[in-house]
Design an enzyme around this catalytic site. Sequence first.
Site, mmCIF file in Angstrom:
data_model
loop_
_atom_site.group_PDB
_atom_site.id
_atom_site.type_symbol
_atom_site.label_atom_id
_atom_site.label_comp_id
_atom_site.label_asym_id
_atom_site.label_seq_id
_atom_site.Cartn_x
_atom_site.Cartn_y
_atom_site.Cartn_z
ATOM 1 N N LYS A 174 -8.345 2.222 6.084
ATOM 2 C CA LYS A 174 -9.324 3.409 5.758
ATOM 3 C C LYS A 174 -10.157 3.465 7.057
ATOM 4 C CE LYS A 174 -9.678 2.840 0.723
ATOM 5 N NZ LYS A 174 -9.080 1.605 0.642
ATOM 6 N N ARG A 214 -12.560 4.788 -7.180
ATOM 7 C CA ARG A 214 -11.588 3.662 -7.367
ATOM 8 C C ARG A 214 -11.494 3.661 -8.899
ATOM 9 N NH1 ARG A 214 -11.123 -2.001 -4.300
ATOM 10 N NH2 ARG A 214 -10.389 -0.486 -2.981
ATOM 11 N N GLU A 245 -2.847 0.527 -4.170
ATOM 12 C CA GLU A 245 -2.546 -0.920 -3.713
ATOM 13 C C GLU A 245 -2.195 -1.645 -4.855
ATOM 14 O OE1 GLU A 245 -4.631 -4.344 -0.797
ATOM 15 O OE2 GLU A 245 -5.782 -2.534 -1.393
ATOM 16 N N LYS A 260 -13.473 -9.422 6.177
ATOM 17 C CA LYS A 260 -11.765 -9.767 5.973
ATOM 18 C C LYS A 260 -11.534 -10.177 7.283
ATOM 19 C CE LYS A 260 -10.060 -6.390 3.678
ATOM 20 N NZ LYS A 260 -9.421 -5.132 3.223
ATOM 21 N N ARG A 267 -18.118 -5.307 6.871
ATOM 22 C CA ARG A 267 -18.664 -4.120 6.254
ATOM 23 C C ARG A 267 -19.884 -4.491 5.350
ATOM 24 N NH1 ARG A 267 -13.011 -3.186 2.765
ATOM 25 N NH2 ARG A 267 -13.499 -4.711 1.201
ATOM 26 N N ARG A 291 -21.031 -2.843 1.696
ATOM 27 C CA ARG A 291 -20.497 -2.273 0.484
ATOM 28 C C ARG A 291 -21.497 -2.239 -0.528
ATOM 29 N NH1 ARG A 291 -14.492 -2.976 -1.704
ATOM 30 N NH2 ARG A 291 -14.222 -1.558 0.123
ATOM 31 N N LYS A 314 0.998 -1.208 -0.035
ATOM 32 C CA LYS A 314 -0.037 -0.030 0.072
ATOM 33 C C LYS A 314 0.857 1.091 0.106
ATOM 34 C CE LYS A 314 -4.251 -1.505 2.172
ATOM 35 N NZ LYS A 314 -5.080 -1.500 3.372
#
Length: 736
Positions: A457, A360, A425, A281, A264, A266, A198
């Site tokens: 983030k 993105r 990334e 994750k 999360r 999304r 990153k």
Amino acid sequence: MKFGDNLEDSIYPQWKDNYVQYNALKKQLEVGLANSAGWTERDEGIFGQTLDSDLTKIFNFVNAKFEELQERTTKAELRVATFQEAYNQKAIESLTTTISEITDEVNQLSKYCRTNYAGFLKIVKKHDKNVPYKLRPVFMVQLKARAFYKVNFDSLVVRLSKLYHSLGAESLTFGTPITPSTLTTMANQVGVDRKSFKFWVHPDNVMEVKTTVLKHLPVILYTPRGPNTSESLDPSLSSVYLDNSAFDLYNSKLERKEGAQAIRLRWYGNPSNNEIFVERKIHHEVNKFGEYHDRFSIKEKYVDAFLKGDYTMDRQVAKLREQGVKSATEIEQFEEMVKDVQKCITDMKLKPVLRTVYNRTAFQIPGDKRVRLSMDTDLCMIREDNLDNVTRSGSHWRRMDIDYPLESKTSYEHDMTRFNYAILEVKLELPAGKATPAWVDELMNSHLVESAETFSKYVHGVAVLLESHVALLPFWLAQLEKETARTHDAMRGQLADTPSISRAESTAEIHSINSRRSSVASRSESDNGASTRSLSKGKQRSMDVVVDSQYGNRNDVPDTNYGSSSRPASSRASSIGRKSFGFKGLGGVFKRSKGKDSRENSSLLGPSDHDVPQIRIIPPKPKKVVGVLKVEAKVFFANERTFLKWMNFAVLLGTLGVGLFNAGDNIGRFAGILLAITALVTLVYAIWLYERRLTMLRNKDPGPYDEPVMPTLMCACMLTAIGINFYLKSNVKPKP
């Protein structure tokens, strides 16, 4: 470097006559202010006309150049569309050169817009600071009407990416074309080296990074599902992160614990998108990417019920079985994963905490995972929690008062923070023994990017917006504060002139300072009869006021009137925590250092009025900074030097012991034996300590690395041997 000099260095030679006349405008200000009459209305009119003329010139130039680049790209697309295999190598090189020239000019035009935008803001600020007329309000209206700095280059980036891809840039990257059989072989290959990196990218360098990458990898276009959707570059990507009131997921992710989870919700595009992805994750060190990723989709209307445990995915599972597309094993794994995620949400009482919104741009050869890059820009983080007695998301899984796209100023600005840099990334899945492509290495080691190891983030958003609710902070906050404090011209082109902060050094430094401050606060909070109330709330750490009836009424405080001591206040304050040296202090020799201050056990001085409660101000509880221990080569060398020092000491001690044993009498032999044994024990200890610390360094163990016991025992052995030698020599009479 002054902005005027920086502007001269940034000028693209072919466009030098089309830049803002910053130095000329600055000269006008200096000449006008130097006149005896001062800055007049006539001077103001001339200055305003020059500024307006430059703005019109730049606006027209940007539009004309953008249209020119589009036309040149269209011609290149026509040449590629009519491209035939009969073309020779010279024709291919000519076409590639043309596309590269267009790409370079796109990058230069992006820099041109940012440079001139900064130039206008700088000169207007200088004007308003030195003259009585305020130009900024009027000029900002004109600037927004001719917003040359808002030109969207995304369409050109996509078209150029397709041109490079059509010419076979993906094959040139590795030297072999990509075929379905190649992808199948790679997917089944066991020996794959996976790596993930990153980086932070300064806004001035975003377009240059994009144009660098698109020469090697095509841009991936996201096509949201549903009616009235089309391919779009840089889609708005939103994620709502879940956590509980104790921020267990935040803490475990920050400390990078094995099995740490991040859950999360999304979606792509605007909030009206009906398809929501539930993602989990899991952090695993054994995985080279550092995490595993689970994901499934759910309709928006079922999200609230799913989070409460009232809605299950049994219907979707039954539908999968009816379709027969997936195997029974895959369906069972999917069902188990969904139930596991839902159980984790309900058991840990997870609620919406933070939303991240960003655009993105992804670069990847379709179906090929060997090299993948993604660039996240315009990152915003917004609070979704209901803490501090403020209703934000309420009983819903996300806030409904946020409009897309996010404007520069919003009504919920106090609940939002913007990240100033883009996030790049890089993910690599290369066959074992295959070297990283040269262009990837060159990009990662260039001045265009700054390493951002373990950046998250979610962690950053919570640390900034919810600092008062968490006890741990990420190490990169200190680095970002230093970068933000830098001037614009110093930041231009490179994020940092100096190496990044050492994670171990920053953690040890801040923890060492904070631990000393926490000793007073932690003790005072446990005092009986104390009541606290916060003076301030919000992002800043609050100071506490403690009303303590026992303050100043303790046995260890002299019963004197406040301020009537014979010693001055400064002398009394300096004596807090001062310990006298004596044998009682030797008990702490064998204790490991934990960053505690010697003032921890000392009493606070204060007034001794027994009738009136006194007030103490308690410093805020410090935040512990958590970071990854970055082990550098010099640390291993320091361990080796320490080992050699112990060896030197042992050899010297052993030589002395052998000398006494060989040349002395019975008393000398006895002392020599003690010293020789001490030397042997020291040798064994040195080897053990060296191997122990070496293992800790390889495992990136945070410590502690000090060893206070053995050095003290070594000194005790030496004192014993020398003392016995002197005692026997002085008291035992030699035989006649």
